[in-house]
Scaffold this motif. Structure first.
Motif, PDB file in Angstrom:
ATOM      1  N   SER A 384      64.956 -44.365   2.127  1.00  0.00           N
ATOM      2  CA  SER A 384      64.984 -44.534   3.584  1.00  0.00           C
ATOM      3  C   SER A 384      63.577 -44.702   4.144  1.00  0.00           C
ATOM      4  O   SER A 384      62.612 -44.181   3.593  1.00  0.00           O
ATOM      5  CB  SER A 384      65.636 -43.303   4.227  1.00  0.00           C
ATOM      6  N   GLU A 386      62.849 -43.602   7.172  1.00  0.00           N
ATOM      7  CA  GLU A 386      62.787 -42.724   8.338  1.00  0.00           C
ATOM      8  C   GLU A 386      61.436 -42.009   8.437  1.00  0.00           C
ATOM      9  O   GLU A 386      60.894 -41.843   9.532  1.00  0.00           O
ATOM     10  CB  GLU A 386      63.915 -41.699   8.298  1.00  0.00           C
ATOM     11  N   ASP A 389      58.688 -44.541   9.582  1.00  0.00           N
ATOM     12  CA  ASP A 389      58.845 -44.858  11.006  1.00  0.00           C
ATOM     13  C   ASP A 389      58.405 -43.690  11.874  1.00  0.00           C
ATOM     14  O   ASP A 389      57.803 -43.867  12.931  1.00  0.00           O
ATOM     15  CB  ASP A 389      60.300 -45.214  11.305  1.00  0.00           C
TER      16      ASP A 389
END
Length: 923
Positions: A384, A386, A389
């Motif tokens: 991922s 995540e 980000d």
């Protein structure tokens, strides 16, 4: 981007120019300081890359002269000298950064990118324009998902437009920016390159991304912003590997041409030492030997011969004027030069060896980068995005560097290419795969271990035990905030800080010294060895250590006597001292601790025990020193330490004739917050303000909790107006943050601040503090929630009202936001909603208002240029500077011709407007 390289070693200059050219920079070179000075006076550069030791005009003097003329160009110093004194001299002279030779090309280009970003409006790692992306870290260009293969000049053109997205470039301006002074292309060359670039953009669906502004030049087409893609930091492993390989091949080719000159330099060094054998006091010969050795330090290291660089550095050290060249030193010089000659001759008989990816060499490179001051790097392993980000704002702010790897195999490649400081591993604790377990074991076996921060959704005590068994160094429960991730990273970095310490070892046995050096250096320690105990005092002054290792029994003076001497000196009372001894009887142990030792190790030495004891002692000492400098509530510097730091900044400013901005800040209504919501919530407010200040300002700035509710901020090299802008940005960020009381009620917080400047408002810290507090009191009286400069005055009532800014704009929402932003910065403002009222109020028969700046927005069905003409006819523009907001390209030049001071283009940028206002206020 155009760079001036001033380097007198022609082969090093050739190598650096080749590397920079491969990264799409335009490079001009000069072989001495005077030639470089003549170039910098004639040509506008984006950065100056400057050697310190230069003929005719040395690098430090070059810096001073450049800053004395007010030239703000970023300067990166190259120096083979690694002492703090040399670094401080360079920074005091006006340099922005320094890089210690030997130069690692990847670090050089990274530091150049960082310096160039400081001067740009955009601070993102990837430059974007709609679907177009340009990544300066690997010179990659994509449109959507399609890569573009550009020539170096096409790439340079595109980067120029992206870094200056609101500017129109004429052909002559492009020539000045992208061609070196020894190239003489015609302006038609620009048309050819623009045509080629447009054709390649056309193939990916962007034929008119670069538009022609007829009569002016070229710029980026604004319409492409409607599909803008947010930039993301991504791992570019394959491109980096390819680029590293290309750089190594370049180094090998240039080495073949440089090897003869380097051998000549070794011969000159040998001849100089031969003269010193008969006349050790010959100052000119010693100076010549020192200079030749100094050049070899940089050149050999740059070409990958690290051992040769180290030998040359030792020779340079022995040739220093303060070193007495007696028979032992002369013999040592002979041995060093003999070893150096053999090493260089051996290297000339075969192609330059490519550095392998062994753990030891990767760690040496990694430690060198960390000593040079780079940002902490984090490798995120997991499918991922995540975490990447989440940390993107901190990446853009230069706080950390991140790369990503989708799986364990990609992580291994990433670590071999560029070892990170921390690995962040997204791990399902209930089902750890064999490959993940293997990676954790592998990272733990590094020397020193590479710390792993494990992220998981579980948070039971048994889970934390599992992480410890897996050799993880930290734990984060998902979901986590960016602040929690950064705090965890910071905690781990502090734990590993000890591995970057400098250890001084004093022992009369050379074999013991060499064994200890070989043992400690792979762990990241900088090891200084000394076999003459009577030279300890001079060595402490030259290279102050973080920890001292002493042998007990030595000729002339014992280790215990040295320890007692140091403990009697206030400057070295804090220094951790560890003894090496073959005696472990109670009487000897008692003498060791009575003399002031912190620990001892018995001989024969066990390497793991020695490393562990040094790490623990350094970590403990640094923790205590850090606590003594830090405010326990906010985590920022306390008043005692910040007073020292601020006085140091003022001293540096006096030497280099630079400004220093001092600001004092207090939260508004904190007493009421404590009364209404409780002291715990009030403490949270103070903590959040402290953290926000630390995030917003540079690491070299002083951010401190001065007293109970006062914060002090010291900004080196910044003016009063720049300080006001920086604090106003912090205030606007704080306004958006919501605090939650224990009752669940949400509230917001503001602060007031006063800003002063050295030396205009005071030549000492106490005078600046008093001026800043006076400005802070003015901000409180004006209603708070604002940042005011020292000398600010409220509006005085009179027949003709004099104010700073008149905003003429039909949109009340826009006007309200703009007026609040201006008042936050101390501007006296007035809003007029239509152009007719403006003419009557400012330039009518009986004007009621006088303004230094007029901000003129667009009105439906009304020609703004006619309004500017009216203001000019009524002589308003003699005392008021008109700035047009959000103009179209066909308005811009006409507006300037008829009397406007400046303009902003659409879309509206408040940061650009503030720069224009500051410029208008200075005139």
């Amino acid at each position: 981007m155009r760079i001036l390289l001033v380097e007198d070693d022609e082969h090093v200059a050739e190598l650096l120019k080749t590397v920079l050219t491969e990264h799409r920079y335009v490079v001009d070179t000069a072989a001495d300081g005077q030639a470089g000075w003549e170039l910098v006076e004639e040509i506008s550069y984006d950065l100056v890359l400057l050697d310190v030791m230069l003929p005719k005009l040395d690098g430090v003097s070059f810096c001073r002269q450049l800053r004395a003329k007010g030239n703000p160009v970023p300067i990166l110093l190259l120096t083979a000298r690694s002492t703090n004194t040399d670094k401080v001299m360079g920074l005091d002279a006006g340099a922005d950064d320094y890089l210690i030779k030997p130069v690692e090309p990847t670090e050089l280009t990274a530091r150049i990118r960082a310096l160039l970003r400081r001067g740009q409006v955009t601070s993102t790692l990837v430059l974007t324009w709609g679907n177009l992306k340009l990544d300066p870290s690997n010179c990659g260009v994509t449109y959507g998902d399609v890569p573009l293969r550009l020539t170096p000049k096409e790439y340079a053109l595109l980067e120029l437009f992206l870094r200056n997205s609101n500017r129109v470039y004429s052909r002559s301006a492009i020539l000045d920016q992208l061609w070196s002074f020894d190239e003489f292309p015609e302006e038609d060359t620009i048309k050819s390159h623009i045509k080629g670039l447009r054709q390649k953009l056309k193939t990916v669906g962007a034929p008119d991304l670069i538009e022609t502004v007829y009569g002016l030049g070229y710029r980026l087409n604004q319409t492409y912003l409607k599909d803008e893609i947010k930039p993301q930091a991504s791992s570019t492993l394959l491109a980096n590997v390819s680029q590293m390989q290309q750089t190594r091949e370049t180094v090998a080719k240039i080495w073949q041409r440089a090897q003869g000159k380097i051998l000549d330099r070794v011969e000159l060094l040998d001849q100089a030492i031969a003269i010193l054998q008969t006349n050790p006091l010959e100052k000119d010969t010693r100076q010549e030997a020192r200079q030749e050795a100094h050049k070899l330090v940089g050149s050999l290291g740059t070409f990958g011969i690290a051992e040769g660089s180290q030998l040359a550095r030792k020779i340079e050290s022995l040739c220093q004027p303060e070193v007495q060249l007696k028979q032992p030193q002369l013999k040592s010089l002979q041995r060093l030069i003999k070893a150096l000659r053999q090493l260089v001759e051996g290297a000339t008989q075969q192609p330059l060896e490519q550095p392998d990816s062994s753990n030891a060499e990767l760690e040496a490179k990694h430690q060198g980068e960390k000593k040079a001051g780079r940002q902490p790097s984090v490798l995120i392993v997991g499918a991922s995005r995540e975490w990447a980000d989440l940390l993107q704002p901190d990446v853009a702010a230069g706080e950390i560097r991140i790369s990503t790897a989708a799986d364990v195999a990609a992580a291994r490649v990433a670590i071999r290419c560029d070892r990170p400081d921390i690995v962040l591993l997204d791990l399902p604790l209930a089902n750890v795969s064999e490959s993940e377990q293997s990676l954790l074991n592998e990272l733990a076996s590094y020397t020193p271990p590479l710390p792993v921060l494990v992220c998981s959704e579980q948070d039971q005590f048994s889970d934390r035990i599992s992480i410890s068994r897996l050799r993880g160094r930290g734990f984060l429960q998902k979901p986590a905030t960016a602040t929690q991730v950064l705090d965890a990273i910071d905690h781990i970095l502090q734990q590993t800080e000890a591995s970057k310490g400098r250890v001084l070892i004093v022992d009369d046995d050379p074999s013991i010294l060499e064994m200890l050096r070989v043992t400690l250096e792979p762990w990241g320690f900088e090891v200084i060895t000394l076999d003459h105990p009577l030279q300890l005092w001079d060595c402490l002054e030259t290279v102050p250590p973080d920890l001292l290792v002493l042998d007990i029994e030595m000729p002339e003076v014992s280790g215990i006597e040295l320890c007692q001497t140091l403990r009697n000196d206030s400057r070295w009372g804090w220094l951790p001292i560890l003894f090496l001894t073959s005696k472990t009887d109670p009487d000897t142990v008692h003498q060791v601790f009575a003399a002031g030792a912190d620990d001892y190790i018995s001989k024969p030495i066990v390497a793991t025990e020695l490393v562990t004891r040094i790490l623990n002692r350094l970590e403990r000492t640094r923790m205590l020193r850090r606590l003594s400098k830090t405010d326990p509530l906010t985590g920022i510097t306390n008043r005692q330490q910040s007073t020292e730091d601020l006085n140091r900044l003022l001293l540096l400013a006096k030497r280099s004739q630079q400004p220093v901005c001092l600001a004092m800040l207090k939260p508004d209504d904190l007493k009421q917050i404590n009364h209404q919501y409780g002291q715990v919530i009030g403490d949270q407010v103070l903590y959040q303000i402290g953290q926000l200040l630390r995030q917003k300002f540079r690491s070299e700035d002083v951010v401190a909790r001065w007293s109970g509710v006062e914060f002090a901020i010291g900004l080196y090299g910044m003016t009063r107006s720049e300080g006001v802008e920086g604090l106003a940005d912090v205030l606007e960020t704080l306004r958006l943050k919501e605090f939650t009381a224990s009752s669940g009620k949400r509230f917001q917080v503001t602060f007031s601040a006063g800003v002063t400047q050295y030396p205009e408002d005071g030549t000492g810290l106490n005078l600046l503090y008093q001026a800043a507090m006076a400005a802070l009191a003015d901000a409180k009286k004006a209603g708070g929630d604002r940042v005011l400069p020292f000398g600010w005055q409220p509006i005085q009532p009179q027949s003709l009202l004099n104010i700073d800014v008149v905003l003429v704009h039909p949109d009340s929402t826009f006007a309200k936001a703009t007026l609040r932003a201006l008042e936050t910065r101390g501007y006296h403002c007035h809003w007029l909603q239509d152009g007719k009222t403006m003419i009557e109020t400012l330039g009518g028969a009986a004007p009621s208002l006088s303004s230094h700046v007029i901000l003129l927005g667009a009105f439906p069905g009304l020609n703004r240029l006619e309004l500017v003409k009216r203001l000019k006819r009524n002589k308003v523009t003699r005392s008021s500077r008109v700035i047009l907001l959000e103009v179209q390209s066909n308005e811009a030049e006409k507006a300037l011709e008829i009397g406007a001071f400046d303009y902003t283009v659409a879309p509206f940028s408040f940061s650009v407007l503030m720069q224009q206002l500051r410029r208008a206020s200075k005139l």
